[in-house]
Design an enzyme around this catalytic site. Structure first.
Site, PDB file in Angstrom:
ATOM      1  CB  SER A  93      -0.954  -0.085   1.113  1.00  0.00           C
ATOM      2  OG  SER A  93      -1.674   0.973   1.116  1.00  0.00           O
ATOM      3  CG  HIS A 201      -6.259  -0.001  -0.559  1.00  0.00           C
ATOM      4  ND1 HIS A 201      -5.763   0.411  -1.423  1.00  0.00           N
ATOM      5  CD2 HIS A 201      -5.630   0.097   0.726  1.00  0.00           C
ATOM      6  CE1 HIS A 201      -4.461   0.750  -1.139  1.00  0.00           C
ATOM      7  NE2 HIS A 201      -4.310   0.522   0.075  1.00  0.00           N
TER       8      HIS A 201
END
Length: 314
Positions: A93, A201
């Site tokens: 990420s 996300h």
């Protein structure tokens, strides 16, 4: 020896991270000074002394972890020069920005600039559309997706992180998370709430994507000089325009970590070094790597840890 360097993201922070490198290295102090100047945030003070609630705000945490990652990478690179090459880089990420910097795609200054803006935009979206994230243990990605479908929450909750075969993080609206997580617990899953206020996300942060893409247009990207495995595709990419698109869409897209690590293993990576705070990614590796596969898994975030890492490598 085929080496992959992995960079952690949000969730790896702790008070005191980076302090020993800053105390012992002028180069690390310079990277921290760059981080503070570019972000406009007293990162050194926050990383050392907190308070934790200020450090964990997305607009503070994203440039903070990135700065620590880059300090650790700089020190590892010094140790590896002339002795070993890094074959692949990847980041989980937020950590993907550190990987891009390590691969020569973006400069240290631009890496921190981008993560500070990303954090600010995601923090903004979290205030507008609050949500949450929960780790689900013991269910496969297919089982989690089936529960999202059967509970009719696919528009507000996503399987955000595919971390291991049976560790999936779901992200989205709190009420919808409550509903689907209750169903998954009945099915035998263990659900652990994560201490976040932003549904990373997930569709709840989609508003950040166009603003971040526009901001990124002003930043110079180069082709990677080390292969980067991207979260969005679990594959390499060399086209600069495509990389920018991937990085903008990464905000709302699934982190395909398990698939990325499996691809590295299939490409004969046998040595993994987690570069940055804590050992979250090293822990995920233990759950990903098949029992019959022999690898070397290392991590460091202090000078002593780096020394041990180098000893294990050579």
């Amino acid at each position: 020896m085929k080496i992959a360097v992995l960079f952690p993201g949000q969730g790896s922070q702790y008070l005191g991270m980076g302090r020993e490198f800053i105390d012992s290295s002028a180069e690390c102090r310079a990277i921290m000074e760059t981080g503070e100047r570019v972000s406009g945030v007293p990162l050194g003070e926050l990383c050392s002394n907190g308070p934790m609630e200020e450090l964990t705000r997305a607009e503070h945490l994203q440039p903070a972890i990135t700065t620590i990652n880059l300090m650790c990478w700089h020190m590892l690179k010094n140790e590896l020069t002339g002795r070993a090459a890094v074959d692949i880089v990847a980041g989980h990420s937020l950590g993907e920005y550190s990987a891009l910097c390590a691969a020569g795609v973006i400069s240290v200054e631009d890496t921190i600039k981008l993560t500070a803006k990303r954090g600010a935009l995601m923090g903004r979206e979290g205030r507008i559309r609050p949500g949450g994230m929960r780790a689900v243990l013991g269910l496969t990605i297919e089982q989690v997706e089936a529960h999202l479908e059967s509970c009719k929450v696919t528009e507000s909750v996503t399987a955000a992180n595919y971390n291991t075969p049976e560790q999936i993080v779901v992200s989205g609206d709190i009420a919808a998370l409550d509903l689907v997580c209750q169903a998954m617990e009945v099915a035998g899953g263990k659900v652990i709430p994560l201490n976040v206020s932003v549904a990373n996300h997930s569709p709840l942060v989609a508003g950040a994507v166009p603003d971040f893409a526009e901001f990124m247009e002003e930043v110079s990207f180069s082709k990677p000089n080390i292969p980067v495995y991207f979260n969005l595709t679990a594959a390499e990419e060399n086209d600069v325009a495509v990389i920018k698109t991937l990085m903008a869409n990464q905000i709302v897209s699934r982190v395909r970590w398990y698939e990325s690590i499996m691809r590295m293993l299939n490409n004969e990576v046998d040595t993994f070094i987690e570069v940055g705070p804590k050992a979250v990614l090293k822990g995920l590796l233990r759950k990903i790597v098949p029992k019959d596969k022999k690898i070397l898994s290392l991590q460091f975030d202090t000078p002593e840890g780096l020394e041990q890492c180098v000893e294990n490598l050579f």
